[in-house]
Design a protein around this motif. Structure first.
Motif, PDB file in Angstrom:
ATOM      1  N   ASN A 101       0.729  -1.239   0.155  1.00 47.11           N
ATOM      2  CA  ASN A 101       0.041   0.072   0.106  1.00 47.11           C
ATOM      3  C   ASN A 101       0.807   1.252  -0.048  1.00 47.11           C
ATOM      4  O   ASN A 101       0.236   2.330  -0.328  1.00 47.11           O
ATOM      5  CB  ASN A 101      -0.982   0.013   1.168  1.00 47.11           C
ATOM      6  N   THR A 102       2.362   1.167   0.191  1.00 43.88           N
ATOM      7  CA  THR A 102       3.104   2.097   0.240  1.00 43.88           C
ATOM      8  C   THR A 102       4.533   2.096  -0.652  1.00 43.88           C
ATOM      9  O   THR A 102       4.785   0.921  -0.732  1.00 43.88           O
ATOM     10  CB  THR A 102       3.359   2.547   1.657  1.00 43.88           C
ATOM     11  N   TYR A 103       4.962   3.234  -1.408  1.00 40.95           N
ATOM     12  CA  TYR A 103       6.116   3.006  -2.099  1.00 40.95           C
ATOM     13  C   TYR A 103       7.144   4.009  -1.304  1.00 40.95           C
ATOM     14  O   TYR A 103       6.895   5.102  -0.853  1.00 40.95           O
ATOM     15  CB  TYR A 103       5.924   3.720  -3.594  1.00 40.95           C
ATOM     16  N   VAL A 104       8.192   3.346  -0.827  1.00 38.56           N
ATOM     17  CA  VAL A 104       9.182   4.145  -0.026  1.00 38.56           C
ATOM     18  C   VAL A 104      10.299   4.204  -1.087  1.00 38.56           C
ATOM     19  O   VAL A 104      11.168   3.282  -1.086  1.00 38.56           O
ATOM     20  CB  VAL A 104       9.455   3.421   1.341  1.00 38.56           C
ATOM     21  N   GLU A 105      10.589   5.581  -1.320  1.00 34.67           N
ATOM     22  CA  GLU A 105      11.584   5.680  -2.313  1.00 34.67           C
ATOM     23  C   GLU A 105      11.087   5.342  -3.720  1.00 34.67           C
ATOM     24  O   GLU A 105      10.554   4.185  -3.727  1.00 34.67           O
ATOM     25  CB  GLU A 105      13.158   5.322  -2.067  1.00 34.67           C
TER      26      GLU A 105
END
Length: 444
Positions: A101-105
């Protein structure tokens, strides 16, 4: 200064071990920061300890205070991937189906607006109106070292990083990166072996306190070829020796990393710690490396959550093994994705419990497990994972009472007799999650 790129981060990953030896300069190594493979961490209480309600780090609505931030409601729990590219809806669909649910970098060519419109969240290292946060420099504790020297703007492989050359400037880098972030946005940073192994508590603490709003560290206990060494994982035994394979290649050590970052913080200003877990083969095809297995991944995730992780990030790149790729979830589905998807669904289903307070001291255990107790809507939950390679039998004692322990997602129950129940943990990757029926909230 330009944002980090995939190429730059690749250089950092390859050069970090070499650069760190020269750059740490942080004095004596830290004292052992928490529970090791055979130790009892702070989330396992003694029989005499009082029952205390403890909020998750930062508080349950922590993310609400940031501009365009992550959801602050209890149904959201961050499950992300590191340094992905998102170019179209097909990319998003494959990742979402696996529970991301989330893209980090993100790569510089990624479509942040598309991520936002799809109901997912992006934390890139460049400003964007649709981003939910901003990523500072990665593993700066290793390749720049702990110090306040001037930063040249270079990354490893681009020329001298600090000025004068050879002096550490990691604190400076993070401060300059902070200055580029949009006002009011959530700041995230990941660190490495400098903070977790090589730097003193005081020196490492200067990275962890005050520079970002969410923090992580990437210790790949199952696949790193060097992490068992005396000067790295040897921190668990006070740097007296290298760890045996049974001590080192252990899911419980992912919880150790979470505890290390938590214990470096000012107790009056705790921020969320996110776990960093490999979902493939990140170290290349060299001696003492392997591809993480499904049971190892699940156990690493739950060890992190048991010890208080408020998010999970998967290192989604394979530099070795049978499926070399920058997109493990999309390209190597038959190998790890079924297990990863099941783990992520379980995390999503239990998100309200994971975001609920800990009930410290409510449960004790005899046997080879780490545990935490949570209180959600008046019901007690006990999460437990093996902390020895061989596993074993554990007996749990509940101060809040109960008649039955329902083993979540295992289609079985265990009777609670005189406040205790017993279960078997077959090996070091065993995890059992219990919902306690017929108990109380110990007055909370």
């Amino acid at each position: 200064m330009k944002p980090q790129t995939a190429w730059t981060l690749g250089v950092v990953a390859l050069a970090s071990i070499i650069v760190a030896v020269a750059s740490v300069g942080g004095g004596v190594p830290p004292s052992p920061p928490g529970a090791g493979p055979t130790g009892v961490g702070p989330l396992q209480s003694t029989a005499a300890a009082p029952v205390v309600l403890r909020q998750v780090d930062g508080g349950p609505a922590y993310y609400d205070k940031f501009k365009n931030g992550l959801p602050g409601d209890s149904s959201y729990f961050p499950v992300g991937v590191w340094l992905e590219s998102v170019l179209d809806k097909g990319n998003l669909s494959m990742d979402a189906e696996a529970g991301i649910n989330t893209y980090v970098e993100l790569t510089a060519n990624s479509n942040v607006q598309l991520i936002h419109e799809s109901g997912m969240f992006a934390i890139p290292s460049f400003p964007h109106d649709a981003a939910a946060g901003y990523t500072l420099s990665d593993e700066v504790d290793m390749w720049a070292g702990p110090g306040d020297a001037r930063w040249t703007g270079n990354y490893p492989g681009q020329g001298p990083v600090c000025a004068p050359d050879g002096t550490p400037c990691g604190y400076t880098i993070q401060k300059e990166r902070r200055a580029l972030a949009p006002q009011g946005t959530m700041l995230y940073a990941n660190y490495g072996k400098g903070v977790t192994f090589w730097e003193s508590d005081t020196v490492a603490g200067k990275f962890i306190n005050g520079l970002q709003d969410v923090v992580s560290a990437d210790n790949y206990w199952f696949t790193d070829p060097n992490i068992c060494g005396k000067g790295e994982g040897g921190a668990i035994v006070g740097y007296t020796r290298e760890l045996t394979s049974e001590e080192c290649r252990l899911a419980a050590n992912y919880g150790w990393t979470i505890e290390r970052l938590r214990k470096l913080q000012d107790p009056s200003a705790m921020i969320p710690v996110w776990a960093f877990i490999e979902n493939g083969h990140p170290s290349g095809d060299v001696d003492n490396t392997k591809t993480i297995t499904g049971p190892e991944l699940r156990a690493a995730a739950w060890s992190s959550l048991i010890h208080g992780a408020r998010g999970i990030i998967y290192f989604n790149h394979n530099f070795g093994g049978p499926c070399v790729t920058q997109h493990v979830i999309r390209d190597c589905g038959k190998d790890i994705v079924p297990t990863l998807t099941t783990v992520n669904k379980q995390i999503k289903d239990l998100a309200p419990v994971l975001n609920a307070p800990f009930l410290d001291g409510a449960t004790t255990a005899t046997g080879p497990v780490d545990l935490s107790t949570k209180l959600h809507n008046g019901k007690v939950y006990v999460f437990a994972g093996a902390n020895k390679n061989t596993g074993g039998t554990a007996t749990f004692t509940l101060k809040c009472g109960g008649s039955t322990a329902v083993v979540i997602d295992e289609n079985r129950t265990i009777p609670i007799v005189d406040g205790t129940f017993t279960d078997t943990f077959v090996d070091g990757n065993a995890v059992h999650l219990y919902s306690i029926e017929g108990g109380s909230s110990c007055g909370y």
